[in-house]
Design a protein around this motif. Structure first.
Motif, PDB file in Angstrom:
ATOM      1  N   ILE A 107     -24.141  31.829 -22.438  1.00 30.71           N
ATOM      2  CA  ILE A 107     -24.145  32.315 -21.065  1.00 30.71           C
ATOM      3  C   ILE A 107     -23.861  31.133 -20.140  1.00 30.71           C
ATOM      4  O   ILE A 107     -24.244  30.006 -20.440  1.00 30.71           O
ATOM      5  CB  ILE A 107     -25.511  32.942 -20.723  1.00 30.71           C
ATOM      6  CG1 ILE A 107     -25.464  33.633 -19.368  1.00 30.71           C
ATOM      7  CG2 ILE A 107     -26.626  31.931 -20.737  1.00 30.71           C
ATOM      8  CD1 ILE A 107     -26.612  34.592 -19.163  1.00 30.71           C
ATOM      9  N   HIS A 108     -23.108  31.393 -19.111  1.00 33.28           N
ATOM     10  CA  HIS A 108     -22.861  30.318 -18.146  1.00 33.28           C
ATOM     11  C   HIS A 108     -24.177  29.884 -17.516  1.00 33.28           C
ATOM     12  O   HIS A 108     -25.140  30.650 -17.485  1.00 33.28           O
ATOM     13  CB  HIS A 108     -21.903  30.817 -17.062  1.00 33.28           C
ATOM     14  CG  HIS A 108     -20.486  30.604 -17.462  1.00 33.28           C
ATOM     15  ND1 HIS A 108     -19.939  29.347 -17.533  1.00 33.28           N
ATOM     16  CD2 HIS A 108     -19.534  31.461 -17.858  1.00 33.28           C
ATOM     17  CE1 HIS A 108     -18.684  29.450 -17.934  1.00 33.28           C
ATOM     18  NE2 HIS A 108     -18.399  30.738 -18.135  1.00 33.28           N
ATOM     19  N   ALA A 109     -24.153  28.711 -16.908  1.00 32.46           N
ATOM     20  CA  ALA A 109     -25.403  28.177 -16.358  1.00 32.46           C
ATOM     21  C   ALA A 109     -25.928  29.097 -15.257  1.00 32.46           C
ATOM     22  O   ALA A 109     -25.174  29.545 -14.408  1.00 32.46           O
ATOM     23  CB  ALA A 109     -25.156  26.791 -15.775  1.00 32.46           C
ATOM     24  N   ALA A 110     -27.196  29.380 -15.358  1.00 28.23           N
ATOM     25  CA  ALA A 110     -27.879  30.099 -14.276  1.00 28.23           C
ATOM     26  C   ALA A 110     -29.230  29.406 -14.134  1.00 28.23           C
ATOM     27  O   ALA A 110     -29.893  29.114 -15.140  1.00 28.23           O
ATOM     28  CB  ALA A 110     -28.082  31.565 -14.649  1.00 28.23           C
ATOM     29  N   MET A 111     -29.624  29.092 -12.917  1.00 26.30           N
ATOM     30  CA  MET A 111     -30.895  28.408 -12.689  1.00 26.30           C
ATOM     31  C   MET A 111     -31.944  29.453 -12.314  1.00 26.30           C
ATOM     32  O   MET A 111     -31.782  30.183 -11.338  1.00 26.30           O
ATOM     33  CB  MET A 111     -30.750  27.390 -11.562  1.00 26.30           C
ATOM     34  CG  MET A 111     -32.004  26.574 -11.339  1.00 26.30           C
ATOM     35  SD  MET A 111     -32.380  25.465 -12.697  1.00 26.30           S
ATOM     36  CE  MET A 111     -31.261  24.101 -12.290  1.00 26.30           C
ATOM     37  N   GLU A 134     -28.216  29.938 -24.720  1.00 35.35           N
ATOM     38  CA  GLU A 134     -27.677  28.688 -24.152  1.00 35.35           C
ATOM     39  C   GLU A 134     -27.336  28.926 -22.687  1.00 35.35           C
ATOM     40  O   GLU A 134     -27.035  30.051 -22.291  1.00 35.35           O
ATOM     41  CB  GLU A 134     -26.416  28.278 -24.928  1.00 35.35           C
ATOM     42  CG  GLU A 134     -26.716  27.863 -26.357  1.00 35.35           C
ATOM     43  CD  GLU A 134     -25.427  27.501 -27.105  1.00 35.35           C
ATOM     44  OE1 GLU A 134     -25.471  27.460 -28.332  1.00 35.35           O
ATOM     45  OE2 GLU A 134     -24.398  27.279 -26.431  1.00 35.35           O
ATOM     46  N   GLY A 135     -27.433  27.867 -21.903  1.00 36.68           N
ATOM     47  CA  GLY A 135     -26.871  27.914 -20.555  1.00 36.68           C
ATOM     48  C   GLY A 135     -27.842  28.312 -19.468  1.00 36.68           C
ATOM     49  O   GLY A 135     -27.603  28.082 -18.304  1.00 36.68           O
ATOM     50  N   ILE A 136     -28.970  28.877 -19.835  1.00 36.26           N
ATOM     51  CA  ILE A 136     -29.920  29.223 -18.760  1.00 36.26           C
ATOM     52  C   ILE A 136     -30.835  28.024 -18.519  1.00 36.26           C
ATOM     53  O   ILE A 136     -31.405  27.467 -19.458  1.00 36.26           O
ATOM     54  CB  ILE A 136     -30.747  30.464 -19.136  1.00 36.26           C
ATOM     55  CG1 ILE A 136     -29.855  31.725 -19.110  1.00 36.26           C
ATOM     56  CG2 ILE A 136     -31.897  30.645 -18.175  1.00 36.26           C
ATOM     57  CD1 ILE A 136     -30.624  33.021 -19.202  1.00 36.26           C
ATOM     58  N   ARG A 137     -30.952  27.623 -17.246  1.00 35.67           N
ATOM     59  CA  ARG A 137     -31.841  26.514 -16.885  1.00 35.67           C
ATOM     60  C   ARG A 137     -33.077  27.070 -16.169  1.00 35.67           C
ATOM     61  O   ARG A 137     -32.971  28.069 -15.446  1.00 35.67           O
ATOM     62  CB  ARG A 137     -31.137  25.527 -15.950  1.00 35.67           C
ATOM     63  CG  ARG A 137     -29.803  24.992 -16.428  1.00 35.67           C
ATOM     64  CD  ARG A 137     -29.902  23.887 -17.416  1.00 35.67           C
ATOM     65  NE  ARG A 137     -30.645  22.702 -16.954  1.00 35.67           N
ATOM     66  CZ  ARG A 137     -31.069  21.780 -17.815  1.00 35.67           C
ATOM     67  NH1 ARG A 137     -30.833  21.925 -19.108  1.00 35.67           N
ATOM     68  NH2 ARG A 137     -31.735  20.719 -17.404  1.00 35.67           N
ATOM     69  N   ARG A 173     -30.640  43.644 -27.435  1.00 36.01           N
ATOM     70  CA  ARG A 173     -30.784  42.185 -27.370  1.00 36.01           C
ATOM     71  C   ARG A 173     -31.347  41.848 -25.999  1.00 36.01           C
ATOM     72  O   ARG A 173     -31.398  42.706 -25.126  1.00 36.01           O
ATOM     73  CB  ARG A 173     -29.420  41.498 -27.541  1.00 36.01           C
ATOM     74  CG  ARG A 173     -28.805  41.750 -28.902  1.00 36.01           C
ATOM     75  CD  ARG A 173     -27.445  41.084 -28.991  1.00 36.01           C
ATOM     76  NE  ARG A 173     -26.838  41.265 -30.309  1.00 36.01           N
ATOM     77  CZ  ARG A 173     -25.679  40.696 -30.640  1.00 36.01           C
ATOM     78  NH1 ARG A 173     -25.038  39.957 -29.749  1.00 36.01           N
ATOM     79  NH2 ARG A 173     -25.166  40.884 -31.824  1.00 36.01           N
ATOM     80  N   PRO A 174     -31.780  40.614 -25.765  1.00 36.88           N
ATOM     81  CA  PRO A 174     -32.340  40.299 -24.442  1.00 36.88           C
ATOM     82  C   PRO A 174     -31.301  40.538 -23.350  1.00 36.88           C
ATOM     83  O   PRO A 174     -30.142  40.153 -23.494  1.00 36.88           O
ATOM     84  CB  PRO A 174     -32.662  38.814 -24.540  1.00 36.88           C
ATOM     85  CG  PRO A 174     -32.704  38.494 -25.992  1.00 36.88           C
ATOM     86  CD  PRO A 174     -31.783  39.448 -26.666  1.00 36.88           C
ATOM     87  N   ASP A 175     -31.701  41.188 -22.295  1.00 38.68           N
ATOM     88  CA  ASP A 175     -30.833  41.325 -21.119  1.00 38.68           C
ATOM     89  C   ASP A 175     -31.020  40.063 -20.293  1.00 38.68           C
ATOM     90  O   ASP A 175     -32.012  39.917 -19.574  1.00 38.68           O
ATOM     91  CB  ASP A 175     -31.226  42.560 -20.316  1.00 38.68           C
ATOM     92  CG  ASP A 175     -30.428  42.666 -19.019  1.00 38.68           C
ATOM     93  OD1 ASP A 175     -30.546  43.689 -18.313  1.00 38.68           O
ATOM     94  OD2 ASP A 175     -29.691  41.697 -18.693  1.00 38.68           O
ATOM     95  N   LEU A 176     -30.080  39.145 -20.401  1.00 45.17           N
ATOM     96  CA  LEU A 176     -30.296  37.822 -19.799  1.00 45.17           C
ATOM     97  C   LEU A 176     -30.249  37.865 -18.284  1.00 45.17           C
ATOM     98  O   LEU A 176     -30.608  36.911 -17.612  1.00 45.17           O
ATOM     99  CB  LEU A 176     -29.270  36.834 -20.357  1.00 45.17           C
ATOM    100  CG  LEU A 176     -29.403  36.603 -21.871  1.00 45.17           C
ATOM    101  CD1 LEU A 176     -28.415  35.558 -22.352  1.00 45.17           C
ATOM    102  CD2 LEU A 176     -30.810  36.216 -22.247  1.00 45.17           C
ATOM    103  N   GLY A 177     -29.844  39.014 -17.747  1.00 44.73           N
ATOM    104  CA  GLY A 177     -29.900  39.145 -16.285  1.00 44.73           C
ATOM    105  C   GLY A 177     -31.312  39.462 -15.808  1.00 44.73           C
ATOM    106  O   GLY A 177     -31.593  39.477 -14.618  1.00 44.73           O
ATOM    107  N   THR A 178     -32.227  39.709 -16.765  1.00 43.34           N
ATOM    108  CA  THR A 178     -33.606  40.053 -16.354  1.00 43.34           C
ATOM    109  C   THR A 178     -34.584  38.934 -16.703  1.00 43.34           C
ATOM    110  O   THR A 178     -35.783  39.135 -16.680  1.00 43.34           O
ATOM    111  CB  THR A 178     -34.067  41.331 -17.083  1.00 43.34           C
ATOM    112  OG1 THR A 178     -34.175  41.046 -18.495  1.00 43.34           O
ATOM    113  CG2 THR A 178     -33.092  42.471 -16.868  1.00 43.34           C
ATOM    114  N   VAL A 179     -34.073  37.750 -17.037  1.00 43.42           N
ATOM    115  CA  VAL A 179     -34.974  36.644 -17.377  1.00 43.42           C
ATOM    116  C   VAL A 179     -35.856  36.321 -16.174  1.00 43.42           C
ATOM    117  O   VAL A 179     -35.386  36.206 -15.042  1.00 43.42           O
ATOM    118  CB  VAL A 179     -34.175  35.386 -17.794  1.00 43.42           C
ATOM    119  CG1 VAL A 179     -35.112  34.179 -17.926  1.00 43.42           C
ATOM    120  CG2 VAL A 179     -33.451  35.637 -19.114  1.00 43.42           C
TER     121      VAL A 179
END
Ligand SMILES: NC(=O)N[C@@H](O)C(=O)O
Length: 564
Positions: free
Chosen positions: A369-373, A557-560, A499-505
């Motif tokens: 995943i692209h970087a997201a802070m 990967e990519g999530i900060r 799978r994890p919905d990375l938009g809901t982290v």
């Protein structure tokens, strides 16, 4: 120096878009005063209207809730006030309520801007902004003046002596913004302003953006009770500056039996002033930035915002269901340019890509995943509610989540907060799973980047059991000599692809006074502690053979995570 006297019935029209720069609620303070023999000058800046103290006497005379000086001054009395927030003045309320026969016959106002400390009464920089003008007994006197330059000190002059109950300086904040970090864009000192409220029966909406957490229920926003099913109330806040929004704090301090059941936030970008009484709501593009979310009593709630990526906003609408009170709303974000409602995607958007599952294990998958802070917010029961429960005690029992049963225990030596979480598991009957308590001795994260962030590297879930983690202390022998005082709790909802919905982290910082319980199958980061090692007791049901039935892990990967 032109000025106008304003009739009381035109107060709202004249001053509703201004801020009371001198108010004690904004930090206004008395710097110096020529005399305050009968009643002290600090009363001038109080929020509440001046009550009568008729018939009450002190050692110096009759008591007054205002500023009152000795008689027979041969010149004039004066009072130097530092504004709570620097700004430009456009008018005043000089209120002689309850003073009759001892009111100040005349008054004038001077102002200056000083960055080098409190000015003296004879400072040469004083400039008259309201000429000497008559006042009457027991009444409010409203004046409008031409907008001044930026000021931060005021001198109120009384000719020759007497009493004034309240003195309010109305104007516009001239904010000084931080250049390179997020801050509360709604704050009154940032120039934020509450432009509309559906109801403010007990407490005004503009209290929501004041400094600090106030002193009681009276300095929050509180609506009247409603008996209409489906009712809601709302306020519209104009941000002090257009911005990209990140997260919000909703504070229900002192609202213990009348906090709203839930709240919801929308945001809007508008490049013009809006007449909220005339505006048709459907003509506006409100974006949902916080779905309806439960609130709790007497607590600061922290929520990450949604649908804000690469968007600029100028207004936020806070809706509460069905009614009740909030103390403060803090809307954290970064200022943007004034160019367009949208900021060109900067490549920071989330572009989730699923790559092939590595052959070493069918339970290990990699998500790119692209970087997201992701902001790391203090852990509160309501924000964590969709993912599990928070285990903690409450100093004020009224701050415990609604419905928490609290009793004395331990032969009366303890308060017991009953069943903050119920443990459960759903393994197949023949799986051989057993419930137990383990200890995790977690080493601290080593690499925290210079910008205070760390990588989110993995998410796991336990398909058949809830899992509780409870921090333990330190001690001699086998105990740790010192422990971390906080740890990361990072969760995500399950996506449609299972799978994890990375938009809901969502990321939270827990203190070691808090434990967490992950609901069954909730994706979460393996326990991560910061600074020092930490022992955590873990209560769960497991088979313990390392199979996928106990635990699934995916690499991320990519999530900060912004931990500092
Ligand atoms: N506060 C008070 O007693 N004032 C009167 O006595 C007066 O104006 O002197």
């Amino acid at each position: 120096m032109t000025f106008g006297s304003i009739p009381l019935d035109q107060f709202t029209d004249t001053f509703s878009t201004t801020t009371e720069l001198s108010s004690v609620a904004l930090g206004g303070r008395i710097v110096a005063v020529s005399d305050e023999f009968f009643a002290e000058a600090f009363h001038l800046l109080l929020v509440e209207p001046a009550p009568s103290m008729k018939g009450q006497f002190g050692p110096n005379g009759a008591l007054y809730n205002g500023w009152e000086t000795r008689r027979h001054n041969q010149d004039h009395d004066w009072c130097i006030i530092q504004l709570g927030i620097a700004g430009t003045a456009v008018g005043f309320d000089i209120d002689t309520s309850n003073f009759n026969g001892n009111e100040a016959p005349e008054a004038s106002v001077e102002a200056l801007y000083a960055a080098d400390g409190d000015p003296h009464q004879k400072d040469t920089r004083w400039k008259e902004i309201l000429p000497r003008t008559p006042l009457g007994p027991n009444s409010r006197h409203l004046f409008s003046i031409a907008q001044t330059e930026r000021i931060n000190y005021i001198k109120l002059n009384m000719y020759p002596d007497g009493g004034i109950a309240r003195f309010r300086v109305y104007g516009h904040v001239t904010p000084v913004y931080p250049s390179d970090r997020s801050f509360d864009l709604a704050h009154v000192s940032a120039g934020g302003r509450v432009e509309f409220v559906s109801d403010q029966h007990f407490g005004v909406g503009s209290n929501l953006i004041l400094p600090g957490r106030g002193k009681n229920m009276g300095d929050g926003w509180e609506t009247k009770r409603t008996r209409v099913k489906g009712h809601k109330d709302w306020v519209i806040i104009k941000l002090g500056a257009a911005g990209n929004l990140e997260h919000v704090e909703i504070d229900t301090a002192h609202f213990k039996g009348n906090f709203p059941e839930s709240c919801e936030l929308h945001a809007l970008c508008s490049d013009h002033e809006i007449d909220w009484k005339a505006q048709q709501d459907e003509e506006l593009e409100w974006i949902l930035i916080l779905p309806r979310t439960k609130l709790g009593p007497h607590r600061q709630h922290y929520f990450q915002l949604e649908n804000v990526e690469d968007r600029k906003f100028t207004h936020v609408r806070v809706t509460i269901y069905p009614d009740g009170g909030l103390k403060r709303v803090r809307i954290t974000g970064r200022r943007t340019d004034t160019s367009t409602a949208m900021i060109e995607p900067s490549g920071g958007a989330m572009n989730a890509k699923l790559s092939a599952v590595p052959e070493e294990s069918d339970s290990q998958r990699t998500e790119l995943i692209h970087a997201a802070m992701i902001p790391v917010l203090p852990l509160t029961p309501e924000a964590f509610g969709p993912f599990g429960q928070v285990l903690q005690a409450y100093g004020d029992h009224n701050a415990a989540p609604k419905g928490t049963r609290i009793t004395l225990a331990n032969d009366g030596t303890a308060s017991k907060f009953h069943k903050l979480s119920l443990l459960s598991s759903s393994y197949p009957a023949d799986a051989g799973a057993t419930a137990g308590i383990s200890i995790y001795r977690c080493k601290p994260l080593e690499e925290i980047a210079a910008d205070g962030s760390v990588n989110l590297t993995a998410l796991e879930r336990h398909p058949y059991t809830k899992q509780a983690f409870i921090p333990m202390g330190c001690g001699p022998g086998e105990g740790l000599s010192a422990t971390a005082d906080k740890y990361l709790v990072v969760v995500a909802k399950n996506g449609e692809d299972d799978r994890p919905d990375l938009g809901t982290v969502r990321a939270f910082m827990a203190t070691t006074a808090q434990g967490v319980v992950y609901d069954t199958a909730v994706w979460h980061q393996p326990m991560t502690v910061l600074g020092k090692s930490l022992d955590l007791a873990c209560v769960e049901t497991q088979i313990g053979d390392g199979s996928g039935l106990d635990c699934e892990i995916v690499r991320v990967e990519g999530i900060r995570l912004q931990v500092e």
